[in-house]
Design an enzyme around this catalytic site. Sequence first.
Site, PDB file in Angstrom:
ATOM      1  N   ASN A   1       0.853  -1.200   0.000  1.00 31.56           N
ATOM      2  CA  ASN A   1       0.000   0.000   0.000  1.00 31.56           C
ATOM      3  C   ASN A   1       0.885   1.243   0.000  1.00 31.56           C
ATOM      4  O   ASN A   1       2.105   1.144  -0.054  1.00 31.56           O
ATOM      5  CB  ASN A   1      -0.957  -0.029   1.201  1.00 31.56           C
TER       6      ASN A   1
ATOM      7  N   ASP B   1      -3.824 -10.188  12.697  1.00 32.64           N
ATOM      8  CA  ASP B   1      -4.130  -8.812  13.122  1.00 32.64           C
ATOM      9  C   ASP B   1      -3.266  -8.473  14.343  1.00 32.64           C
ATOM     10  O   ASP B   1      -3.485  -8.976  15.446  1.00 32.64           O
ATOM     11  CB  ASP B   1      -5.623  -8.670  13.450  1.00 32.64           C
ATOM     12  N   ILE B   2      -2.285  -7.618  14.135  1.00 35.61           N
ATOM     13  CA  ILE B   2      -1.275  -7.329  15.162  1.00 35.61           C
ATOM     14  C   ILE B   2      -1.891  -6.534  16.303  1.00 35.61           C
ATOM     15  O   ILE B   2      -1.691  -6.834  17.485  1.00 35.61           O
ATOM     16  CB  ILE B   2      -0.086  -6.555  14.528  1.00 35.61           C
TER      17      ILE B   2
ATOM     18  N   PHE C   1      -4.463   3.002  14.750  1.00 38.82           N
ATOM     19  CA  PHE C   1      -4.799   4.030  13.761  1.00 38.82           C
ATOM     20  C   PHE C   1      -5.895   3.441  12.874  1.00 38.82           C
ATOM     21  O   PHE C   1      -5.904   2.233  12.621  1.00 38.82           O
ATOM     22  CB  PHE C   1      -3.587   4.365  12.881  1.00 38.82           C
TER      23      PHE C   1
ATOM     24  N   LYS D   1     -13.533  -0.450  15.128  1.00 41.65           N
ATOM     25  CA  LYS D   1     -12.213  -1.105  15.188  1.00 41.65           C
ATOM     26  C   LYS D   1     -11.640  -1.006  16.602  1.00 41.65           C
ATOM     27  O   LYS D   1     -11.029  -1.937  17.113  1.00 41.65           O
ATOM     28  CB  LYS D   1     -11.243  -0.454  14.187  1.00 41.65           C
TER      29      LYS D   1
HETATM   30  O1  PMT Z   1       2.962   6.045   6.638  1.00 46.89           O
HETATM   31  P1  PMT Z   1       2.374   7.371   6.174  1.00 46.89           P
HETATM   32  O2  PMT Z   1       2.590   7.593   4.707  1.00 46.89           O
HETATM   33  O3  PMT Z   1       2.834   8.501   7.024  1.00 46.89           O
HETATM   34  O4  PMT Z   1       0.769   7.277   6.338  1.00 46.89           O
HETATM   35  C1  PMT Z   1       0.216   7.241   7.614  1.00 46.89           C
HETATM   36  C2  PMT Z   1      -0.935   6.218   7.704  1.00 46.89           C
HETATM   37  C3  PMT Z   1      -2.082   6.658   6.799  1.00 46.89           C
HETATM   38  C4  PMT Z   1      -0.442   4.827   7.262  1.00 46.89           C
HETATM   39  C5  PMT Z   1      -1.362   6.170   9.205  1.00 46.89           C
HETATM   40  O5  PMT Z   1      -1.789   7.456   9.588  1.00 46.89           O
HETATM   41  C6  PMT Z   1      -2.485   5.179   9.425  1.00 46.89           C
HETATM   42  O6  PMT Z   1      -3.670   5.479   9.295  1.00 46.89           O
HETATM   43  N1  PMT Z   1      -2.126   3.892   9.764  1.00 46.89           N
HETATM   44  C7  PMT Z   1      -3.062   2.769   9.893  1.00 46.89           C
HETATM   45  C8  PMT Z   1      -3.420   2.267   8.517  1.00 46.89           C
HETATM   46  C9  PMT Z   1      -4.321   1.042   8.573  1.00 46.89           C
HETATM   47  O7  PMT Z   1      -3.869  -0.020   8.276  1.00 46.89           O
HETATM   48  O8  PMT Z   1      -5.516   1.257   9.039  1.00 46.89           O
HETATM   49  P2  PMT Z   1      -6.634   0.070   9.205  1.00 46.89           P
HETATM   50  O9  PMT Z   1      -7.865   0.824   9.496  1.00 46.89           O
HETATM   51  O10 PMT Z   1      -6.602  -0.843   8.047  1.00 46.89           O
HETATM   52  O11 PMT Z   1      -6.151  -0.754  10.464  1.00 46.89           O
HETATM   53  C10 PMT Z   1      -6.592  -0.438  11.798  1.00 46.89           C
HETATM   54  C11 PMT Z   1      -5.493  -0.749  12.787  1.00 46.89           C
HETATM   55  O12 PMT Z   1      -5.240  -2.154  12.792  1.00 46.89           O
HETATM   56  C12 PMT Z   1      -4.157  -0.072  12.506  1.00 46.89           C
HETATM   57  O13 PMT Z   1      -3.626   0.327  13.752  1.00 46.89           O
HETATM   58  C13 PMT Z   1      -3.313  -1.171  11.873  1.00 46.89           C
HETATM   59  O14 PMT Z   1      -1.919  -0.999  12.170  1.00 46.89           O
HETATM   60  C14 PMT Z   1      -3.862  -2.400  12.563  1.00 46.89           C
HETATM   61  N2  PMT Z   1      -3.760  -3.645  11.777  1.00 46.89           N
HETATM   62  C15 PMT Z   1      -4.412  -3.778  10.587  1.00 46.89           C
HETATM   63  C16 PMT Z   1      -4.332  -4.977   9.914  1.00 46.89           C
HETATM   64  C17 PMT Z   1      -3.551  -6.022  10.451  1.00 46.89           C
HETATM   65  N3  PMT Z   1      -3.430  -7.184   9.819  1.00 46.89           N
HETATM   66  N4  PMT Z   1      -2.907  -5.843  11.628  1.00 46.89           N
HETATM   67  C18 PMT Z   1      -3.013  -4.679  12.291  1.00 46.89           C
HETATM   68  O15 PMT Z   1      -2.429  -4.532  13.369  1.00 46.89           O
END
Ligand code: PMT
Length: 395
Positions: free
Chosen positions: A204, A299-300, A316, A330
């Site tokens: 991504n 999912d971490i 985030f 979430k």
């Molecule tokens: O890196 P940059 O270019 O500065 O951009 C910043 C950002 C947009 C990446 C950052 O601000 C951000 O939003 N990060 C989270 C992106 C994301 O994966 O969001 P999500 O809504 O898909 O996931 C929710 C949360 O679960 C996140 O904390 C993610 O780290 C976590 N996750 C998701 C999937 C997974 N398999 N394991 C996880 O831990």
Amino acid sequence: MLQDKTILVGITGSVAAYKAVDLIRRLRDAGATVRAIMTSSAERFITPLSVALACGEPALTSLFDQPFSHIDLPAKADVLVVAPATANILGKFANGIADDLLSTSYLVFRGPLVVAPAMNWRMYEHPAVKKNLATLLAQGASLVDPQRGTLACGEEGVGKMADVDAVIEGIRIALAPKDLAGERVLITAGPTREPIDPVRFLSNRSSGKMGYELARVARRRGAHVTLISGPTALPSPSGVTTVRVETALEMYTAVKERAGGATIAIMAAAVADFCASEQRTVKAEKQDMSLLQLDRTPDILAAIGALENKPFTVGFAAETGFRIDRAERKMVDKRADMMVFNDVLQEGSGFDTDTNVVTIISREDGGVLRKEHLPLMSKEAVASAIFDSILAHKG
Ligand code: PMT
């Protein structure tokens, strides 16, 4: 952080003295007022005129240029940075010798001292220099480590003054409040890459900037920081333990190994939600790609949220559109203590920008969710606001 600060720059006699001019300009660009003191040996390498033009104020070179300058300059300064710092000035500072404007001003100054040594590698290794440096560090000075490289004498070794970015980071560290001292902060950043075959992967647009700013700010504020980073082009922040990983599974393993020791965990990485079910060892034919099968990645954030003695856990949520409801879901599903929502379609927000627009979702007493909408800010300012909020809620 440097806005409206007054920085006293000491320049001593080293070939690296020319870097002080760039340092002064960069500090002024960041909003600081800069005054400079040059030793007589510094004047052999650069002129007071160059330094004065960079400062916008005369560079002082002698105790007798202006009466009481050794009292007035330190009294107005928020930080004293000596760059480059010779073995001689380190020795004078450590032993209370005051025989010129810089060493006298040091004894008057009561704020934080930052030193960026520059000298021949043998001098830097000498027990007398080490002892003087240790004395200054024990008194609270910050050291910006010199680098290894080819020195002015042509020899190779550790003694080159650190680059200007590192000196500025040293100043920021010295100026920051240490309200995260004692915290062990675990941060994820960047994308993950899920290989399909030896030439292709799923990923991504995350650059890692948000997570790296969080790491830098936490370190400045006194935390011990571990950064688990997916593939990015960013250099490791200084003073931060950086572990580089590629896939979601590698990130999961690296986080699980370290989560037990953390007091705060912030998952800013954009972890790929899917990986290829099967990794091919040779490049797949185009027509085979339609048969690509995907599996969910671990999912971490949810794994940390499920730990019995979990750290204060921050996730985030990257959404396309103002879907705070999804971020809240979430937060609850993954048992996070706080969620940072960003709408990645909004101008200046989300992926690969230096700014972000976020809403911090936290839990009030009684479990009610509270939303704090922040305006467009630099990612550094967003990181500071997140730590302020963590400290307010962590208890
Ligand atoms: O890196 P940059 O270019 O500065 O951009 C910043 C950002 C947009 C990446 C950052 O601000 C951000 O939003 N990060 C989270 C992106 C994301 O994966 O969001 P999500 O809504 O898909 O996931 C929710 C949360 O679960 C996140 O904390 C993610 O780290 C976590 N996750 C998701 C999937 C997974 N398999 N394991 C996880 O831990």
